[in-house]
Design a protein around this motif. Structure first.
Motif, mmCIF file in Angstrom:
data_model
loop_
_atom_site.group_PDB
_atom_site.id
_atom_site.type_symbol
_atom_site.label_atom_id
_atom_site.label_comp_id
_atom_site.label_asym_id
_atom_site.label_seq_id
_atom_site.Cartn_x
_atom_site.Cartn_y
_atom_site.Cartn_z
ATOM 1 N N GLY A 21 44.000 -12.950 -7.194
ATOM 2 C CA GLY A 21 43.297 -11.899 -6.485
ATOM 3 C C GLY A 21 44.144 -11.181 -5.459
ATOM 4 O O GLY A 21 45.364 -11.343 -5.402
ATOM 5 N N ASN A 46 47.029 -5.427 -8.237
ATOM 6 C CA ASN A 46 45.769 -4.710 -8.375
ATOM 7 C C ASN A 46 44.707 -5.735 -8.756
ATOM 8 O O ASN A 46 44.999 -6.700 -9.468
ATOM 9 C CB ASN A 46 45.885 -3.622 -9.456
ATOM 10 N N GLU A 47 43.484 -5.546 -8.300
ATOM 11 C CA GLU A 47 42.424 -6.487 -8.672
ATOM 12 C C GLU A 47 42.188 -6.512 -10.179
ATOM 13 O O GLU A 47 41.764 -7.537 -10.723
ATOM 14 C CB GLU A 47 41.118 -6.139 -7.951
ATOM 15 N N CYS A 67 38.819 -15.672 -9.764
ATOM 16 C CA CYS A 67 39.336 -14.398 -9.273
ATOM 17 C C CYS A 67 38.599 -14.071 -7.982
ATOM 18 O O CYS A 67 37.365 -14.078 -7.949
ATOM 19 C CB CYS A 67 39.102 -13.315 -10.326
ATOM 20 N N GLY A 69 38.340 -11.418 -4.570
ATOM 21 C CA GLY A 69 38.744 -10.142 -3.997
ATOM 22 C C GLY A 69 37.651 -9.540 -3.152
ATOM 23 O O GLY A 69 36.553 -10.102 -3.024
ATOM 24 N N GLY A 74 37.253 -3.689 -4.610
ATOM 25 C CA GLY A 74 37.873 -4.790 -5.355
ATOM 26 C C GLY A 74 37.130 -5.091 -6.631
ATOM 27 O O GLY A 74 37.723 -5.265 -7.699
ATOM 28 N N ASN A 77 37.621 -2.394 -9.234
ATOM 29 C CA ASN A 77 38.909 -2.542 -9.916
ATOM 30 C C ASN A 77 38.904 -3.679 -10.918
ATOM 31 O O ASN A 77 39.626 -3.648 -11.913
ATOM 32 C CB ASN A 77 40.025 -2.763 -8.896
ATOM 33 N N MET A 78 38.112 -4.701 -10.675
ATOM 34 C CA MET A 78 38.068 -5.861 -11.561
ATOM 35 C C MET A 78 37.261 -5.631 -12.829
ATOM 36 O O MET A 78 37.325 -6.441 -13.765
ATOM 37 C CB MET A 78 37.428 -7.054 -10.840
ATOM 38 N N SER A 96 33.465 -12.441 -4.543
ATOM 39 C CA SER A 96 33.822 -11.286 -3.724
ATOM 40 C C SER A 96 33.214 -11.436 -2.337
ATOM 41 O O SER A 96 32.183 -12.088 -2.156
ATOM 42 C CB SER A 96 33.344 -9.981 -4.360
#
Length: 541
Positions: A21, A46-47, A67, A69, A74, A77-78, A96
């Motif tokens: 992450g 990058n996420e 993961c 972030g 975030g 982006n994931m 998150s």
């Protein structure tokens, strides 16, 4: 003990090895707490790359990928990486952060509801607002992720909740052997064995679910003398040299696999561990099953009969199904003769370096136990049809979701899952421009990954598709050629370019003794016709 500490202790007890992450303010407590446990953080560029890495780590190892972030940007982006895990049925936990509870509804920085954003691409999604519920919800989500059919789950925790004290005890980790047991019905096993024994000639189709069962699949194939075809996601599970392996079927089938499926020889098809998606069935073409007895085995009951009508469906794990079928079937006295060539001989019908010939030579210059991970683009058609995976090697691809750049980032996940074996990424220049900076993540963590970047300086798949479908194209699909090898050398990554087939001979010396990643740029002019006709026809059908 703060909740952030409790979360990390729970994950450590659950045998989590890595945390992929990018840190951020609203997830800061978790990144502070990871310092005190035996979990290795992998900080990506990058996420999206973090999610791809965690997904590929999970899909190839079977372990929980994690993961972590920021919320809002975030999670946005994931999204592709989460969807990649969903289609691959990879056990992935996304955690998150979220803004403070007192800030909600006031327009705080990075305020966005990630829970609903990811709902369609996760098995479970929740924002935990009360500190007393955090560890219970975390344990629930992890168990859901690891329960077949596996998949991604999402938990969002406000930053002020992460800082609260733990109330109660940390849940005991799940016992995988109990959680993942999918026992087949004995009556179905008996009926399946009878159907196999009644069929003189047949065909075994192997998908991603066959991973880990290569020996048993080959033993059953030899016993029945039924040839094997593998889906794109199942490529590499059975070595190319196995005398009954006809190679890839579906997206860019080998000629031998296509011919056998289209022949009248097999009266029965045994389908092992595949969802029979578009990529595995030549756009759901019923030629695979028409006029045949169809048996489908899968850990996901939803897949049985979803695409084709079946005669017998077994909801069960191959670790139970295959030994039973081996013991309960009659050994055939016939001998299947595999064609000498899986594909028609090469013909020079283009200019520039032949990608087909390059891939056919690759196995002779790379270590035999190389684990290949393939990205998405026109080049992947060549890879599926012409790259042979020898015994000891492996292959990973998620064509079902088909996200460009996923393998460039995902290669690091494969290395993390098993650092004892070499990893090679096969990607195009378009993939590189999307997620190529994750090569720098591999550099910073000294991961000895070989990145083969096929550079034809164009969006060739799009260009050919437009020409086929609409008889015209856009000049912008062809781009100014940029040396990716030079870019990587400036960034401190060892790199070389291949412009002629003879230069393949330099690869063994170049990759020997790697202490970090290297890039091998393969320059082509894009003129070699790719085996993409089935895909283009599917866009019209």
């Amino acid at each position: 003990m703060k909740l952030a500490d409790g979360i990390m202790k729970y994950l450590e007890a659950s045998d989590v090895e890595f945390l992929f992450g990018i840190p951020a303010g609203i997830i800061g407590p978790l990144y502070d707490s990871v310092i005190d446990v035996g979990i290795q953080p992998i900080i990506t560029k990058n996420e999206a790359g973090a999610a791809y890495m965690a997904a590929r780590y999970a899909s190839t190892s079977g372990k929980l990928g994690v993961c972590v972030g920021a919320g809002a940007v975030g999670v946005s982006n994931m999204m592709n990486g989460i969807a990649d895990a969903m289609r691959a049925k990879a056990p992935l936990l996304i955690i998150s952060g979220y803004i403070n509870r007192w800030q909600m509804g006031k327009g705080a920085i990075q305020e966005l509801d990630g829970q609903d954003m990811v709902r369609s691409v996760t098995k479970y999604s929740n924002t935990v607002m009360e500190e007393a519920d955090v560890l219970t919800e975390l344990d629930k989500a992890v168990r859901i992720a690891l329960t077949p059919p596996c998949g991604p789950v999402y938990i969002s925790i406000p930053i002020d909740v992460q800082r609260m004290d733990v109330s109660g005890s940390i849940p005991a980790p799940a016992v995988l052997s109990e959680l993942q047991a999918v026992k087949p019905d004995p009556a179905q096993l008996e009926r399946t064995a009878a159907l196999l024994n009644q069929s003189a000639q047949g065909l075994i189709m192997v998908g991603r679910g066959g991973r880990g069962f290569s020996a048993e699949i080959m033993e059953l194939s030899q016993r029945l003398q039924w040839p094997i075809i593998t889906t794109p996601a199942g490529k590499g599970i059975v070595p190319a040299d196995f005398p009954l392996n006809l190679g890839n079927y579906g997206f860019s089938s080998t000629d031998a696999a296509s011919e056998y499926v289209n022949s009248k020889a097999p009266s029965c098809v045994l389908i092992l561990g595949t969802s029979l998606g578009e990529a595995s069935t030549c756009n759901f073409n019923e030629v695979l099953v028409a006029g045949r007895t169809v048996i489908h085995v899968d850990r996901d009951a939803r897949e049985l009969g979803k695409v084709f009508k079946i005669d017998e469906g077994i909801h069960g794990d191959l670790k139970d199904v295959l030994p039973f079928l081996i013991a309960s079937t009659t050994a055939s006295t016939a001998r299947y003769q595999k064609p000498a060539l899986l594909n028609e001989p090469y013909q020079r019908n283009h200019t520039g370096l032949s990608l087909r010939l390059f891939l056919e030579k690759l196995r002779s210059v790379m270590p035999s136990d190389t684990r290949y991970v393939c990205d998405i683009g026109e080049f992947s058609n060549f890879v599926l049809k012409y790259l042979e995976i020898p015994e000891g090697g492996d292959f990973e691809m998620n064509l079902d979701y088909g996200a460009m750049g996923s393998a460039i980032a995902g290669g690091a996940g494969l290395h993390a899952a098993d650092p004892s074996r070499p990893v090679a990424v096969l990607a195009g220049d378009g993939c590189f421009f999307m997620n190529g900076m994750e090569i720098m993540t591999a550099k910073e963590y000294r991961m000895p990954i070989t990145y083969f970047i096929i550079n034809n300086a164009m969006l060739s798949y799009v260009d050919r598709g437009q020409q086929f479908l609409y008889k015209r194209s856009i000049p912008d699909y062809k781009q100014e050629r940029i040396s990716i090898a030079e870019m990587m050398r400036v960034a401190g990554v060892n790199a070389m370019s291949i412009n002629r087939l003879e230069e393949v001979a330099y690869i063994p010396a170049f990759v020997r003794g790697m202490e970090g990643p290297c890039v091998i740029e393969v320059n082509t002019d894009g003129s070699e016709p790719a085996p993409i006709l089935d895909r283009l026809k599917a866009l019209v059908k």
